[in-house]
Structures are given as C-alpha cells and as structure tokens.
Design a protein around this motif. Structure first.
Motif, mmCIF file in Angstrom:
data_model
loop_
_atom_site.group_PDB
_atom_site.id
_atom_site.type_symbol
_atom_site.label_atom_id
_atom_site.label_comp_id
_atom_site.label_asym_id
_atom_site.label_seq_id
_atom_site.Cartn_x
_atom_site.Cartn_y
_atom_site.Cartn_z
ATOM 1 N N GLN A 23 0.830 -1.200 0.000
ATOM 2 C CA GLN A 23 0.000 0.000 0.000
ATOM 3 C C GLN A 23 0.865 1.251 0.000
ATOM 4 O OE1 GLN A 23 -2.670 -0.181 3.398
ATOM 5 N NE2 GLN A 23 -4.370 -0.723 2.063
ATOM 6 N N LEU A 24 1.936 1.238 0.780
ATOM 7 C CA LEU A 24 2.829 2.389 0.856
ATOM 8 C C LEU A 24 3.495 2.637 -0.490
ATOM 9 C CD1 LEU A 24 4.036 4.592 2.605
ATOM 10 C CD2 LEU A 24 5.702 2.936 3.458
ATOM 11 N N LEU A 25 3.938 1.575 -1.158
ATOM 12 C CA LEU A 25 4.522 1.709 -2.491
ATOM 13 C C LEU A 25 3.500 2.253 -3.480
ATOM 14 C CD1 LEU A 25 6.588 -1.593 -2.658
ATOM 15 C CD2 LEU A 25 7.523 0.694 -2.925
ATOM 16 N N GLU A 26 2.282 1.755 -3.406
ATOM 17 C CA GLU A 26 1.225 2.206 -4.314
ATOM 18 C C GLU A 26 0.902 3.675 -4.082
ATOM 19 O OE1 GLU A 26 -3.353 0.949 -5.628
ATOM 20 O OE2 GLU A 26 -2.249 -0.222 -4.135
ATOM 21 N N ALA A 27 0.908 4.092 -2.817
ATOM 22 C CA ALA A 27 0.624 5.486 -2.490
ATOM 23 C C ALA A 27 1.689 6.411 -3.053
ATOM 24 C CB ALA A 27 0.530 5.648 -0.975
ATOM 25 N N ILE A 28 2.962 6.014 -2.932
ATOM 26 C CA ILE A 28 4.060 6.825 -3.472
ATOM 27 C C ILE A 28 3.905 6.985 -4.981
ATOM 28 C CG2 ILE A 28 6.553 6.840 -3.905
ATOM 29 C CD1 ILE A 28 6.885 5.503 -1.162
ATOM 30 N N LYS A 29 3.521 5.904 -5.647
ATOM 31 C CA LYS A 29 3.358 5.938 -7.097
ATOM 32 C C LYS A 29 2.183 6.822 -7.520
ATOM 33 C CE LYS A 29 2.995 2.860 -11.117
ATOM 34 N NZ LYS A 29 2.847 1.453 -11.574
ATOM 35 N N ALA A 30 1.089 6.764 -6.773
ATOM 36 C CA ALA A 30 -0.127 7.495 -7.163
ATOM 37 C C ALA A 30 -0.117 8.954 -6.727
ATOM 38 C CB ALA A 30 -1.354 6.802 -6.570
ATOM 39 N N ASP A 31 0.706 9.289 -5.747
ATOM 40 C CA ASP A 31 0.712 10.636 -5.188
ATOM 41 C C ASP A 31 1.001 11.684 -6.259
ATOM 42 O OD1 ASP A 31 0.642 12.647 -3.301
ATOM 43 O OD2 ASP A 31 2.738 12.384 -2.718
ATOM 44 N N GLN A 32 0.158 12.711 -6.303
ATOM 45 C CA GLN A 32 0.269 13.857 -7.208
ATOM 46 C C GLN A 32 0.036 13.480 -8.676
ATOM 47 O OE1 GLN A 32 4.057 15.137 -4.899
ATOM 48 N NE2 GLN A 32 3.333 17.005 -5.896
ATOM 49 N N ALA A 33 -0.711 12.419 -8.901
ATOM 50 C CA ALA A 33 -1.027 12.002 -10.263
ATOM 51 C C ALA A 33 -2.501 12.229 -10.565
ATOM 52 C CB ALA A 33 -0.697 10.523 -10.454
#
Length: 299
Positions: A234-244
């Motif tokens: 989830q943390l990895l997914e959040a980093i990827k999706a952040d500001q997109a």
C-alpha cells in the motif's frame, strides 16, 4: 477486468457529473469490491467533497472518482480536515480543462508507514526561530530547544522542518530541511507553483513541507519491499499514485511535473527499493532475519 471497467466508464463520462457517474453500476461495483458495506458512505463523502469545492465540480468527473477510489483502496478518508488524502483540482493546459489530482497528505504517509508494522515511531515537526541549535547532516546530530509556551512559539517564524523515524530493529533516521530548500523543491517539481505560485504549495504550505520531508525520508531510507506484506505494498502504491491524475485505476499521469524530472524521481524510488530489498535480505540484525527466536518472525 479493472481496465475494461475503467475504459467503459471513460466512454460515458462526457456530459456527466460526479454524482451521476456514481450511479453507474460499474463504479458502484468497484467501490463495493473495495469497501464492502462502507461503499455508500464513502461515495457520499465524494459528493460532499465536490459540493464543498466548486473547482472539483468543474473537473473531468472520472478523474475525481478515480482519485477517490485510490484513497478508498488505501483505506484513507478524503475529508480535507483529516489531512490524509486530498482531491486537488488542476487545470490541464494541454487538454484545456480541469482534472483531479490524487494527493497524499503527510498524515497519510505516516498512517501507511505505521501500518507496515515495521516503524516504532515516525514524525515531522516545524522548527521555529530560535529553536535550532545545531544540525550536522553527516552525523545527523540534531539539537533543538523547543519553545515551551505555545502562544510564544506560534508567534515565531518557521525556519525549517525536522523529520524522524525509528524502526523496530533500532534503525533511526533524522533529517532537516530549511524552508528555502523546500520551496526550491516545490519550484523544481511543481509547474503550477513555479509558474503561478498557486496550488497546494501555495494554499497548504505547512502540510506540503511536512509531506515532502516524510515522503523523502521513506523513499530514501524506509523499507519499501514489494515482497513483504500488504501494508508495505500500500505504501509503495501510495508513493506511485501521489500527485497524479488517475484516469484509469492503474494509469498515472503526473501533469504537474516535468517529464524529465519525473523520470529522475521514479529512478530514485526504484533505486531506494532495490537498496532496501538488499538490506532486508542480508542484514542479520533485522528481527525477521534473526534465527535465535521464532517470536521475531511474527511481523
């Protein structure tokens, strides 16, 4: 299946509002899959968010729903006053209309990090005038004398932000960013702030500074392994999706960032993940690599 649903929904978003699209079975089914019985309440919070922010109502509605869906997948509320995740209107000059960005708040990063079960503590705080005594970036020795009187402290200007985390195995990290360095970061990575001095960096500077410090710490020194457990993923997914801008569930468009700079940022994330994987596998001091006791393997 997810992309088929997303593509079908994209084809019917024209001349629709967020509220009318949320009545479409494809969207409702996906929210039920993610949230179960909580789906109706969460979808109501999306409508409330749009009703309370006129600019969100002007965004392409599918991007609003996809951003909210990402927050739902991460199990984070989207109410602004909570500060976990935000739906942010953004004018896409290339397309000629507004879209919605998904943005994680610093509290969202802290929440997701704690869920991994590997952090004993993680925090970020502003440093006011007169409080910083010394900072050694090499040894990470940070000496701060906080002003005890809150009213007096609030009257002082903010010099910078300090971040800290400790893992259960005893590893610690401290960082310090000046306000100038954070604003330079904003100028480099946000076209909206660079060109117009607007957006989240203008409207919510304190939150964005804290988020940048926390996100950078996790990217560079946190444990980011895709092989470990669902909260870490989830943390990895959040980093990827952040500001997109999220147009389909797993397709991200970083419309507020220069493509060359985004490549640099993505490489940084990939490199830190690789280093952390090696650290996890080879470091005998980590609890899950300690063969002396079975209890250490529980997390």
């Amino acid at each position: 299946m997810t992309n088929k649903i997303a593509n079908k929904n994209n084809s019917i978003t024209q001349n629709h509002t967020v509220k009318s699209l949320l009545n479409v079975e494809g969207y409702q089914k996906r929210f039920r899959e993610v949230l179960g019985s909580r789906a109706p309440q969460f979808m109501s919070s999306i409508i409330s968010a749009v009703n309370s922010n006129a600019a969100l109502g002007e965004c392409e509605p599918n991007t609003v729903i996809q951003s909210a869906l990402k927050a739902a997948i991460l199990d984070l509320p989207i109410e602004d006053n909570f500060g976990f995740a935000y739906l942010v209107p953004y004018y896409n000059s290339k397309k000629g209309y507004k879209e919605c960005q998904f943005q994680l708040g610093y509290k969202g990063y802290i929440q997701l990090a704690l869920r991994t079960g590997m952090y004993r503590n993680i925090n970020v705080i502003d440093i006011r005038e007169g409080e910083l005594k010394s900072w050694n970036p090499l040894t990470e020795e940070l000496e701060v004398e906080f002003i005890e009187d809150e009213k007096e402290r609030e009257g002082k200007g903010v010099l910078g932000y300090a971040g800290y985390f400790s893992l259960l195995n005893g590893f610690e990290k401290k960082v310090y960013w000046t306000v100038d360095s954070l604003l330079n970061h904003a100028t480099k990575y946000s076209a909206q702030y660079r060109k117009y001095k607007s957006g989240m960096w203008s409207d919510n500077l304190d939150d964005m500074c804290k988020k940048t410090v926390i996100k950078n710490m996790i990217n560079k020194w946190g444990i980011l392994s895709v092989e470990m457990q669902t909260p870490n993923q989830q943390l990895l997914e959040a980093i990827k999706a952040d500001q997109a801008v999220i147009r389909n569930e797993d397709e991200y468009d970083y419309v507020d960032n220069d493509p060359g700079e985004m490549i640099e940022a993505e490489v940084e994330i990939e490199d830190s993940t690789k280093v952390n994987d090696d650290f996890i596998v080879d470091n005998p001091d980590l609890p899950w690599n300690n063969s002396d006791g079975e209890d250490n393997k529980s997390f």
